[in-house]
Motif scaffolding. Structure first.
Motif, short mmCIF file in Angstrom:
data_model
loop_
_atom_site.label_atom_id
_atom_site.label_comp_id
_atom_site.label_asym_id
_atom_site.label_seq_id
_atom_site.Cartn_x
_atom_site.Cartn_y
_atom_site.Cartn_z
N SER A 72 63.03 -54.17 -60.78
CA SER A 72 61.43 -53.87 -60.64
C SER A 72 61.10 -53.17 -61.55
N GLY A 123 59.26 -58.21 -58.72
CA GLY A 123 58.46 -57.37 -57.95
C GLY A 123 59.10 -56.35 -57.29
N GLU A 153 60.47 -56.01 -54.26
CA GLU A 153 61.65 -56.37 -53.28
C GLU A 153 62.95 -56.23 -53.91
N VAL A 189 64.01 -64.27 -51.22
CA VAL A 189 62.53 -63.52 -51.34
C VAL A 189 61.79 -64.61 -50.55
N THR A 215 57.13 -65.36 -52.04
CA THR A 215 56.81 -64.75 -53.65
C THR A 215 56.11 -66.07 -54.37
N ARG A 216 55.51 -65.79 -55.26
CA ARG A 216 54.91 -66.80 -56.22
C ARG A 216 56.03 -66.98 -57.38
N GLN A 264 55.73 -68.52 -62.22
CA GLN A 264 55.09 -68.41 -61.15
C GLN A 264 54.40 -69.60 -60.67
N PRO A 321 52.51 -69.73 -52.28
CA PRO A 321 53.84 -68.57 -52.04
C PRO A 321 54.89 -69.63 -51.78
N SER A 360 62.20 -68.14 -52.58
CA SER A 360 63.11 -68.03 -53.68
C SER A 360 64.49 -67.59 -53.48
#
Length: 347
Positions: free
Chosen positions: A160, A170, A172, A193, A196-197, A203, A207, A210
């Motif tokens: 992160s 991110g 998370e 996760v 997420t994107r 990306q 959404p 992952s």
């Protein structure tokens, strides 16, 4: 720092070996020369028995290696078979040899008791001969202890912050903890996760869920698989391991190996690439550019950390909740190292 010796260490990429040319490597401060004896890979100590000249500056002669200082000739078992101008060869004129294996595109060397060198203990990586993955490779030399790099790979909460620009990780990774499972010779990490994107550079428009799982195995080898799945997959799977046949993209494999080379020095080997059903050489090249950026970020931080440690009298750390993987692996290394030293270890 404590390291186990009864383990297979990565010495080199197979692709970096040149036919009929010795290669110098260093593992656990042992100077080693790699060479091919008519197709048989040999690993010996990199110092001639005469005046300790490096044999990695020597010359291959078929199945033999000649020291290019005073001309002593060694066979594939490390024995001196010729001394120019001298008929009698002392029986002790012999090099230490190391068990060596070629697997998963890596050269592996067993640094401990040769009688315990079991090829079944080589971590099950994915090499360039695997038809399912399109891989790139590289390595970095660190001015830092290998164990600091191990710690980095055993605690992904740093993503992160260290890799905010490269991986686009991110919050998370710092706020959520992965599921950990102790293994006989390592630790397994698993993480979903949700919503997420995806990471930077990969990306998605909508959404996704992952999945990421990796084993960190002795002596310091990370094997990681990841993939992107349709939103809702994690919940449908009960947050367990998914079926990769259901992945919608970003199915990749990365192997990373940390080899202590000397005092506060290490070599960090890595590969990364997509599954053939989810990428091609262009995706591989994109991932390797991303890896170059991200691993340079790690190197900058860890080498700076080493310099701080070196200036700190009796350095101590303060563990956090994210250090469980580090703790499990450190205890495993310490236990096995004490066993190697012949100390009694409580079960």
């Amino acid at each position: 720092m404590t390291y186990v010796r009864n383990a297979w260490y990565v010495a080199a990429w197979e692709q970096d070996l040149e036919p009929d040319k010795p290669m110098a490597v260093s593992i656990l401060n042992d100077p080693i020369v790699l060479w091919s004896a008519d197709g048989r890979l040999v690993a010996c100590e990199d110092r001639c028995v005469h005046r300790l000249a490096p044999l990695s500056l020597g010359h291959c002669e078929g199945a033999r290696l000649r020291c290019m200082y005073h001309g002593l000739l060694f066979d594939a078992d490390g024995a001196v078979v010729q001394i120019p101008g001298q008929e009698m060869i002392p029986p002790q004129a012999r090099l230490r040899t190391y068990p060596v294996a070629l697997r998963h595109s890596w050269v592996w060397i067993w640094m401990g008791d040769p009688a315990l060198a079991d090829p079944a203990l080589i971590p099950p990586a994915v090499g360039f001969d695997d038809p399912d993955y399109i891989l790139g490779r590289g390595f970095l030399d660190y001015a830092a202890e290998a164990r600091l790099i191990d710690d980095n790979l055993l605690d992904f909460s740093h993503l992160s912050y260290v890799h905010a620009k490269s991986f686009g990780a991110g919050p998370e990774f710092a706020e959520e903890r992965p599921r950990l499972l102790p293994l006989d010779r390592g630790v397994r990490f698993e993480r979903w996760v949700v919503g997420t994107r995806g990471p930077g550079g990969r990306q998605s428009d909508a959404p996704i869920d992952s999945w990421q799982s990796y084993d960190f195995l002795l002596p310091g080898v990370l094997l990681m698989w990841s993939g992107s799945f349709a939103a809702g997959t994690a919940e449908r799977c009960g947050f367990e391991r998914p079926d990769y046949d259901e992945a919608i993209g970003a199915v990749t494999f990365t192997s990373q190996a940390v080899t202590p080379t000397g005092d506060r020095t290490a070599r960090y080997f890595f590969s990364w690439g997509p599954h053939r059903n989810h990428g091609d050489e262009a995706v591989r090249d994109m991932l390797m550019r991303l890896a170059d950026m991200a691993f340079a970020e790690d190197k900058l931080m860890i080498e700076a950390q080493q310099r701080v440690i070196d200036r700190t009298p009796a350095p101590r750390i303060m563990p956090t909740v994210h250090d469980r993987g580090v703790t499990l692996f450190t205890r495993l290394v310490d236990r096995l190292a004490r066993t190697e030293a012949g100390e009694a270890v409580a079960a």
